[in-house]
Design a protein around this motif. Sequence first.
Motif, PDB file in Angstrom:
ATOM      1  N   GLU A  26       8.944  -0.703   9.909  1.00 13.23           N
ATOM      2  CA  GLU A  26       7.851   0.021  10.511  1.00 13.23           C
ATOM      3  C   GLU A  26       8.017  -1.013  11.956  1.00 13.23           C
ATOM      4  OE1 GLU A  26       3.834   0.399   9.333  1.00 13.23           O
ATOM      5  OE2 GLU A  26       4.686   1.383   7.321  1.00 13.23           O
TER       6      GLU A  26
ATOM      7  N   LYS B  71      -4.653   5.134  12.824  1.00 13.46           N
ATOM      8  CA  LYS B  71      -5.794   5.447  12.075  1.00 13.46           C
ATOM      9  C   LYS B  71      -6.933   5.752  12.935  1.00 13.46           C
ATOM     10  CE  LYS B  71      -6.369   0.740  10.632  1.00 13.46           C
ATOM     11  NZ  LYS B  71      -4.820   0.024  10.760  1.00 13.46           N
TER      12      LYS B  71
ATOM     13  N   GLY C  89      -3.808   5.252   2.989  1.00  8.04           N
ATOM     14  CA  GLY C  89      -5.112   4.829   3.195  1.00  8.04           C
ATOM     15  C   GLY C  89      -5.960   4.522   2.060  1.00  8.04           C
ATOM     16  N   TYR C  90      -7.111   4.309   2.417  1.00  8.69           N
ATOM     17  CA  TYR C  90      -8.122   3.567   1.130  1.00  8.69           C
ATOM     18  C   TYR C  90      -8.271   4.701   0.118  1.00  8.69           C
ATOM     19  CZ  TYR C  90      -9.062  -0.481   3.847  1.00  8.69           C
ATOM     20  OH  TYR C  90      -9.049  -1.719   4.784  1.00  8.69           O
TER      21      TYR C  90
ATOM     22  N   ASP D 119       5.010   3.011  13.971  1.00  7.23           N
ATOM     23  CA  ASP D 119       3.650   2.791  13.690  1.00  7.23           C
ATOM     24  C   ASP D 119       2.643   2.835  14.776  1.00  7.23           C
ATOM     25  OD1 ASP D 119       2.273   1.658  11.708  1.00  7.23           O
ATOM     26  OD2 ASP D 119       2.714  -0.340  11.801  1.00  7.23           O
ATOM     27  N   ASP D 120       1.412   2.986  14.204  1.00  9.66           N
ATOM     28  CA  ASP D 120       0.189   3.398  15.288  1.00  9.66           C
ATOM     29  C   ASP D 120       0.691   4.285  16.532  1.00  9.66           C
ATOM     30  OD1 ASP D 120      -0.873   1.124  13.643  1.00  9.66           O
ATOM     31  OD2 ASP D 120       0.274  -0.444  15.045  1.00  9.66           O
TER      32      ASP D 120
ATOM     33  N   LEU E 128       2.132  -5.361   3.571  1.00  6.99           N
ATOM     34  CA  LEU E 128       1.186  -6.129   4.565  1.00  6.99           C
ATOM     35  C   LEU E 128       1.049  -7.429   4.250  1.00  6.99           C
ATOM     36  CD1 LEU E 128      -1.304  -2.971   4.141  1.00  6.99           C
ATOM     37  CD2 LEU E 128      -0.259  -3.675   6.020  1.00  6.99           C
TER      38      LEU E 128
ATOM     39  N   ARG F  20      -0.551 -10.975   4.249  1.00  7.18           N
ATOM     40  CA  ARG F  20      -1.935 -11.606   3.687  1.00  7.18           C
ATOM     41  C   ARG F  20      -1.501 -13.063   3.492  1.00  7.18           C
ATOM     42  NH1 ARG F  20      -3.189  -7.350   5.093  1.00  7.18           N
ATOM     43  NH2 ARG F  20      -4.557  -5.664   3.930  1.00  7.18           N
TER      44      ARG F  20
ATOM     45  N   ASN G  94       6.816  -4.222   8.296  1.00  9.81           N
ATOM     46  CA  ASN G  94       6.671  -4.320   9.964  1.00  9.81           C
ATOM     47  C   ASN G  94       7.506  -5.135  10.366  1.00  9.81           C
ATOM     48  OD1 ASN G  94       4.026  -2.513  10.222  1.00  9.81           O
ATOM     49  ND2 ASN G  94       3.609  -3.724   8.175  1.00  9.81           N
TER      50      ASN G  94
ATOM     51  N   GLU H 128       4.184   0.371   2.215  1.00  7.69           N
ATOM     52  CA  GLU H 128       4.022  -0.548   3.191  1.00  7.69           C
ATOM     53  C   GLU H 128       3.875  -1.863   3.010  1.00  7.69           C
ATOM     54  OE1 GLU H 128       1.361   0.606   6.513  1.00  7.69           O
ATOM     55  OE2 GLU H 128       2.327  -1.394   7.752  1.00  7.69           O
TER      56      GLU H 128
ATOM     57  N   PRO I 249      -4.478  -1.680  -0.103  1.00 10.80           N
ATOM     58  CA  PRO I 249      -3.426  -2.591  -0.293  1.00 10.80           C
ATOM     59  C   PRO I 249      -3.683  -3.641  -1.561  1.00 10.80           C
ATOM     60  CG  PRO I 249      -4.093  -2.447   2.129  1.00 10.80           C
ATOM     61  CD  PRO I 249      -4.989  -1.914   1.035  1.00 10.80           C
TER      62      PRO I 249
ATOM     63  N   GLU J 225      -2.496   7.347   8.821  1.00 13.22           N
ATOM     64  CA  GLU J 225      -2.762   6.142   8.340  1.00 13.22           C
ATOM     65  C   GLU J 225      -4.499   6.287   8.101  1.00 13.22           C
ATOM     66  OE1 GLU J 225       0.076   2.845  10.387  1.00 13.22           O
ATOM     67  OE2 GLU J 225      -1.619   3.773  11.678  1.00 13.22           O
ATOM     68  N   GLY J 226      -4.965   5.268   7.409  1.00 14.22           N
ATOM     69  CA  GLY J 226      -6.200   5.142   7.502  1.00 14.22           C
ATOM     70  C   GLY J 226      -6.911   6.454   6.904  1.00 14.22           C
ATOM     71  N   VAL J 227      -6.491   6.957   5.980  1.00 13.26           N
ATOM     72  CA  VAL J 227      -6.949   8.291   5.335  1.00 13.26           C
ATOM     73  C   VAL J 227      -8.107   7.574   4.302  1.00 13.26           C
ATOM     74  CG1 VAL J 227      -6.839  10.274   3.910  1.00 13.26           C
ATOM     75  CG2 VAL J 227      -5.101   9.700   5.643  1.00 13.26           C
ATOM     76  N   GLU J 228      -9.301   7.982   4.603  1.00 12.27           N
ATOM     77  CA  GLU J 228     -10.379   7.491   3.629  1.00 12.27           C
ATOM     78  C   GLU J 228     -11.076   8.340   2.798  1.00 12.27           C
ATOM     79  OE1 GLU J 228     -12.737   4.730   6.075  1.00 12.27           O
ATOM     80  OE2 GLU J 228     -11.054   3.203   6.253  1.00 12.27           O
TER      81      GLU J 228
ATOM     82  N   GLN K 169       0.998  -1.074  -0.069  1.00 14.83           N
ATOM     83  CA  GLN K 169      -0.129  -0.092   0.128  1.00 14.83           C
ATOM     84  C   GLN K 169       0.810   1.261   0.019  1.00 14.83           C
ATOM     85  OE1 GLN K 169      -2.473   0.850   3.445  1.00 14.83           O
ATOM     86  NE2 GLN K 169      -3.905   1.682   2.346  1.00 14.83           N
TER      87      GLN K 169
HETATM   88  O1    G Z   1      -0.962  -1.164  11.999  1.00 15.10           O
HETATM   89  P1    G Z   1      -0.733  -1.082  10.749  1.00 15.10           P
HETATM   90  O2    G Z   1      -0.866   0.201  10.139  1.00 15.10           O
HETATM   91  O3    G Z   1       0.405  -1.732  10.114  1.00 15.10           O
HETATM   92  O4    G Z   1      -1.843  -1.599   9.913  1.00 15.10           O
HETATM   93  C1    G Z   1      -2.184  -1.529   8.687  1.00 15.10           C
HETATM   94  C2    G Z   1      -3.565  -2.317   8.496  1.00 15.10           C
HETATM   95  O5    G Z   1      -4.652  -1.120   8.109  1.00 15.10           O
HETATM   96  C3    G Z   1      -3.589  -3.137   7.075  1.00 15.10           C
HETATM   97  O6    G Z   1      -4.281  -4.403   7.369  1.00 15.10           O
HETATM   98  C4    G Z   1      -4.477  -2.306   6.054  1.00 15.10           C
HETATM   99  O7    G Z   1      -5.146  -3.001   5.245  1.00 15.10           O
HETATM  100  C5    G Z   1      -5.419  -1.283   6.741  1.00 15.10           C
HETATM  101  N1    G Z   1      -5.466  -0.168   6.194  1.00 15.10           N
HETATM  102  C6    G Z   1      -4.939   0.438   5.282  1.00 15.10           C
HETATM  103  N2    G Z   1      -5.455   1.585   4.943  1.00 15.10           N
HETATM  104  C7    G Z   1      -6.705   1.663   5.544  1.00 15.10           C
HETATM  105  C8    G Z   1      -7.698   2.711   5.718  1.00 15.10           C
HETATM  106  O8    G Z   1      -7.584   3.476   4.620  1.00 15.10           O
HETATM  107  N3    G Z   1      -8.754   2.399   6.234  1.00 15.10           N
HETATM  108  C9    G Z   1      -8.910   1.308   7.327  1.00 15.10           C
HETATM  109  N4    G Z   1      -9.759   1.070   8.031  1.00 15.10           N
HETATM  110  N5    G Z   1      -7.717   0.339   7.161  1.00 15.10           N
HETATM  111  C10   G Z   1      -6.751   0.414   6.263  1.00 15.10           C
END
Ligand code: G
Length: 435
Positions: free
Chosen positions: A281, A335, A389-390, A311-312, A193, A195, A249, A191, A395, A368-371, A177
């Motif tokens: 990370e 996020k 983010g999405y 991270d986080d 990730l 799976r 990570n 990043e 990803p 992170e997690g910018v939607e 991602q």
């Molecule tokens: O903790 P870490 O930042 O490594 O977590 C990444 C996780 O967050 C991944 O599982 C990824 O799929 C998820 N993720 C990435 N972008 C977004 C987003 O925009 N929204 C949400 N809810 N999850 C996301």
Amino acid sequence: MMEAVRNLDVSIAPSELVALYLCRVGKVSHAIEAFGFDVATELVVFAAKQLERAAADIGQIFHLGGADFAVLAHSEHLDEVAACERLLACETEPFQHGGASLHLKLRIGYAVFPRDAVNAEELSRFAARALTEAIASRTQRAIRFKPAMVLAAINIESIEDTIRHALDRDWLEAYFQPRVDAMTGRVTGFEALARWRSLVLKEHDTLELIKIAERSMLTTDIDTRMLRLSLEWVATLTRSGADITVAVNHSARSLQRPDFASRLAEMLSELAVAPARLQLELTETVLIEDDAVIAENLRALHRQGIAILLDDFGSGYSSLRYLHELPIATVKIDKSFVSGLPAEGGSRLIVESTVQLCQRLGKHTVAEGVETDEQWEYLRSVGCEEVQGYRIARPADAETMRDLVLHHLHAHSGAVVLADRLPESAAAGNSVNQA
Ligand code: G
Ligand code: MN
């Protein structure tokens, strides 16, 4: 005196209602350390007498050895809660030794036949499981068995096996991602990730799996595998002219290995990847371990030119001291603080102060997690340098993400710019608000 454990081989008639209470007398090891074995034995004998008296109209009592007792109650009219209260009341009378007095600390786990367990063997196993919960609990001194307790226990072991099996079969896949510069949409890094291709593992939350893997050192195998997959991916793209980095990570377990930095260097040279292409990370828990080996590894990575991303950030115990002392280049704002933006005042406060703190410490910030567009624009306006983010990209597997990179690659500069993903106002050239 009470009977010994071998007699606990209970036979249960199908029509009976039977409760088994397992009782642990706490503080025994404390008593051993403070007063020696003899006094600790006296403490156990004292507890035994107290429990025997309390159990008199509940059922039969057994000493299981050490600090453990069992009370077995055959009865049609059983009030388990009242029975536990009566046993726990033994705590009120203190054990006296040479002027010192020690209050008993009891924990009870219990199960009831036939409601909780189908036979005597299950009854004792399940009561033992409940006792483990009671010992771990901060708030409850007596806990009745619940089916979820064994489900969790069974799963953990079979999940560990499944993870091993999946690693053996190459069922761990790296998804990627991008993070982008909040102003220009230029990709600042990817990043990696984890799976799983395994159907069973797919059912589970990734974070949950990592926690389980952490118990058994499987995380180091996962980290190493992800590292290799990520470096192979970045090597291919670099050969196509892309100027990109990949962040992998890593768990505290990996960083605790004294040879971590040197093995990493070996892998980089084996795959012909420049150290600057790799970032790591790490979560805050890596820092709070306060481990000299981890700190030394972080410094060695820094010397090799490998950037560390925290991270986080904000989700755990953020240790500002380590943030300052250790070579951390970038902070990723969790996020959970981004999801409420821009409406939520609390999230705004945290995000803005994190960005300001990082600016003063000379560190980059990534959200992170910018939607949504609104989140992105707000983050830009407060000076957060990068977004992930999405809203920018979900990803995707190695091949899909490689195609996206090649599609957006500026051949002469090597830059990958996702300009088509910028919020409309940015794409139209509206510049930043002053923070
Ligand atoms: O903790 P870490 O930042 O490594 O977590 C990444 C996780 O967050 C991944 O599982 C990824 O799929 C998820 N993720 C990435 N972008 C977004 C987003 O925009 N929204 C949400 N809810 N999850 C996301
Ligand atoms: Mn991460």
